[in-house]
Design a protein around this motif. Structure first.
Motif, PDB file in Angstrom:
ATOM      1  N   HIS A 156     -41.765 -30.609  16.861  1.00  0.00           N
ATOM      2  CA  HIS A 156     -43.284 -30.634  16.697  1.00  0.00           C
ATOM      3  C   HIS A 156     -43.871 -31.635  17.244  1.00  0.00           C
ATOM      4  O   HIS A 156     -44.813 -31.698  18.221  1.00  0.00           O
ATOM      5  CB  HIS A 156     -42.584 -31.292  15.108  1.00  0.00           C
ATOM      6  N   GLU A 157     -43.000 -32.694  18.083  1.00  0.00           N
ATOM      7  CA  GLU A 157     -43.646 -33.981  18.958  1.00  0.00           C
ATOM      8  C   GLU A 157     -43.672 -32.985  20.423  1.00  0.00           C
ATOM      9  O   GLU A 157     -44.931 -33.152  21.029  1.00  0.00           O
ATOM     10  CB  GLU A 157     -41.711 -34.806  19.727  1.00  0.00           C
ATOM     11  N   GLY A 158     -42.777 -32.200  21.233  1.00  0.00           N
ATOM     12  CA  GLY A 158     -43.524 -31.520  21.856  1.00  0.00           C
ATOM     13  C   GLY A 158     -44.111 -30.468  21.416  1.00  0.00           C
ATOM     14  O   GLY A 158     -45.788 -30.907  22.941  1.00  0.00           O
ATOM     15  N   ILE A 159     -45.208 -30.262  20.298  1.00  0.00           N
ATOM     16  CA  ILE A 159     -45.724 -29.343  20.642  1.00  0.00           C
ATOM     17  C   ILE A 159     -47.595 -30.083  20.606  1.00  0.00           C
ATOM     18  O   ILE A 159     -48.234 -29.651  21.365  1.00  0.00           O
ATOM     19  CB  ILE A 159     -46.373 -28.553  18.804  1.00  0.00           C
ATOM     20  N   GLU A 179     -49.444 -38.902   9.248  1.00  0.00           N
ATOM     21  CA  GLU A 179     -48.744 -39.023   7.944  1.00  0.00           C
ATOM     22  C   GLU A 179     -47.936 -38.802   7.377  1.00  0.00           C
ATOM     23  O   GLU A 179     -46.931 -39.322   6.480  1.00  0.00           O
ATOM     24  CB  GLU A 179     -50.295 -39.447   6.691  1.00  0.00           C
ATOM     25  N   ARG A 180     -46.800 -37.911   7.953  1.00  0.00           N
ATOM     26  CA  ARG A 180     -46.074 -37.391   7.092  1.00  0.00           C
ATOM     27  C   ARG A 180     -44.471 -37.925   8.023  1.00  0.00           C
ATOM     28  O   ARG A 180     -43.365 -37.173   7.487  1.00  0.00           O
ATOM     29  CB  ARG A 180     -45.293 -35.601   7.084  1.00  0.00           C
ATOM     30  N   GLN A 181     -45.210 -37.322   9.473  1.00  0.00           N
ATOM     31  CA  GLN A 181     -43.944 -37.833   9.934  1.00  0.00           C
ATOM     32  C   GLN A 181     -44.427 -38.738  11.562  1.00  0.00           C
ATOM     33  O   GLN A 181     -45.288 -37.881  12.005  1.00  0.00           O
ATOM     34  CB  GLN A 181     -43.521 -36.001  10.774  1.00  0.00           C
ATOM     35  N   ASP A 182     -43.395 -39.285  12.162  1.00  0.00           N
ATOM     36  CA  ASP A 182     -43.809 -40.263  13.480  1.00  0.00           C
ATOM     37  C   ASP A 182     -43.902 -39.766  14.393  1.00  0.00           C
ATOM     38  O   ASP A 182     -42.126 -39.024  14.652  1.00  0.00           O
ATOM     39  CB  ASP A 182     -42.862 -41.611  13.305  1.00  0.00           C
ATOM     40  N   LEU A 183     -44.781 -39.028  15.122  1.00  0.00           N
ATOM     41  CA  LEU A 183     -44.019 -38.326  16.464  1.00  0.00           C
ATOM     42  C   LEU A 183     -43.531 -38.988  17.494  1.00  0.00           C
ATOM     43  O   LEU A 183     -44.312 -38.331  19.203  1.00  0.00           O
ATOM     44  CB  LEU A 183     -44.420 -37.017  16.829  1.00  0.00           C
TER      45      LEU A 183
END
Length: 390
Positions: A156-159, A179-183
């Motif tokens: 997810h982070e790389g995308i 809001e769901r995931q700290d990237l």
């Protein structure tokens, strides 16, 4: 220098066993690493299959030999795996990011994206990188317990940040996901994500020159003065003066890819020696990209892009087709917004009782997922005339 084969894993690589995990916890058994599982899930997604009929530069009806969004993606994967192997990074994560980098592209290449962004201006805009995240976190519905593909944090982070840290207003899909995931949107991405990003540049530069030559938009002699390309052409002519055009063109691309990969490997190793990151998180906290071209090759790469922009991407033939394609996207968006009954049944149900902004976002999802030929078929179904793409 020659790029060696697989290298021992470097300390600043990503390690699947140290992954920050998935939004919905899963067992990672079965003999595959978390990152290998991510790559496999992307390959099996419907969004990935649809890339076969999405425009890279030339629409599918132009011929069978031009790159599509899918074949471009596979070429990016090949370069990314080669770079990751030579640098001692995680090849599976680099592959997953290369596979996913264009999942959010709408039909008709960047023309479709530009028009859809204008259509969505009042509702948060449209960005294909953000849409790729939306595809893998919300729109792919294949599992009983969650929406999306439930990929690893690192994927997810790389995308989201393969082109660097995100500053200023965030694209809608990324803002919602945050809001769901700290990237770590403030940081650089992993070295594997940076590899995927530069592999995209390498694939574009080499294969768009090849497609432009095939289409007759320019000739070999017209870019023989470009740095890197000109030297390669001169070397080939000295070594193979009687080589036919098809082989000559292929040899240019082969040598360009080799030269660009070798340069990235050497430059990245140089930067890593100076920065001495001891982990993937230390790569994220650096003040600049760790993976990149040397100064000389960066200048050559910019010159290639500067040549391609007016001679290919803004060529009258390409622009005429893309302007017509943009009309298709624009017409579909406004028709669906004005008359949701024009949507297929499952999509019609998904916009019922929604706010205008939420309805617009779902319609953008529908259009972004369309292939070129599906968009044209929809336009033909809903309108009396279809813009001519030739």
């Amino acid at each position: 220098m020659a790029v060696a084969g697989a290298q021992p894993r470097v300390a600043w690589a990503s390690f699947a066993e140290e992954s920050r995990g998935r939004i919905h916890p899963e067992s990672e058994g079965g003999g595959r690493s978390a990152f290998r599982r991510d790559a496999d899930r992307i390959i099996h997604s419907s969004a990935f299959r649809r890339l076969a009929y999405k425009t890279q530069v030339f629409s599918y009806h132009e011929g069978d030999h031009y790159r599509t969004r899918l074949t471009h993606t596979l070429e990016v994967v090949q370069v990314a795996r080669s770079l990751a192997r030579a640098l001692g990074l995680d090849e599976d994560l680099a592959e997953a990011l290369a596979l996913s980098h264009d999942l959010g592209h709408p039909p008709f290449a960047h023309a479709g994206e530009r028009v859809l962004d204008v259509c969505m201006a009042a509702y948060g805009g449209f960005d294909h990188n953000a849409q790729s995240l939306r595809v893998v976190t919300r729109l792919e519905n294949r599992y009983p317990l969650f929406d999306g593909l439930n990929l690893s944090w690192e994927t997810h982070e790389g995308i989201v940040k393969h082109n660097g840290p995100l500053e200023g207003p965030l694209p809608h899909a990324i803002e919602v996901h945050a809001e769901r995931q700290d990237l770590w949107l403030w940081s650089w991405a992993s070295a594997e994500a940076q590899v995927a990003a530069i592999s995209d540049d390498i694939a574009y530069d080499v294969h768009d020159l090849d497609d432009g030559l095939r289409a007759g938009l320019f000739d070999l002699d017209e870019f023989s003065g470009l740095p890197l390309v000109g030297d390669i052409i001169a070397d080939i002519r000295r070594a193979f003066p009687a080589m036919d055009r098809a082989r000559f063109t292929h040899e240019i691309g082969r040598r360009m890819i080799t030269a660009l990969i070798e340069d990235v490997v050497a430059e990245t190793r140089r930067r890593a020696t100076l920065a001495a990151p001891a982990s993937a998180d230390e790569v994220r906290r650096l003040n600049g990209a760790l993976v990149g071209f040397s100064a000389a090759l960066a200048e050559a790469e910019r010159a290639i892009k500067a040549f391609l922009f007016p001679r290919m991407y803004r060529h009258p033939r390409v622009m005429q087709e893309m302007n017509a394609a943009g009309e298709v996207v624009r017409d579909l968006f406004h028709r669906y917004m004005e008359d949701t009954a024009a949507l297929p049944e499952e999509w019609r149900a998904s916009v019922a009782n929604r706010t205008e902004a939420a309805r617009a976002r779902r319609i953008a999802d529908f259009i972004a997922g369309q292939t070129d030929r599906y968009a044209l078929a929809e336009h033909a179904r809903l309108f009396d005339s279809v813009p001519e793409l030739r």
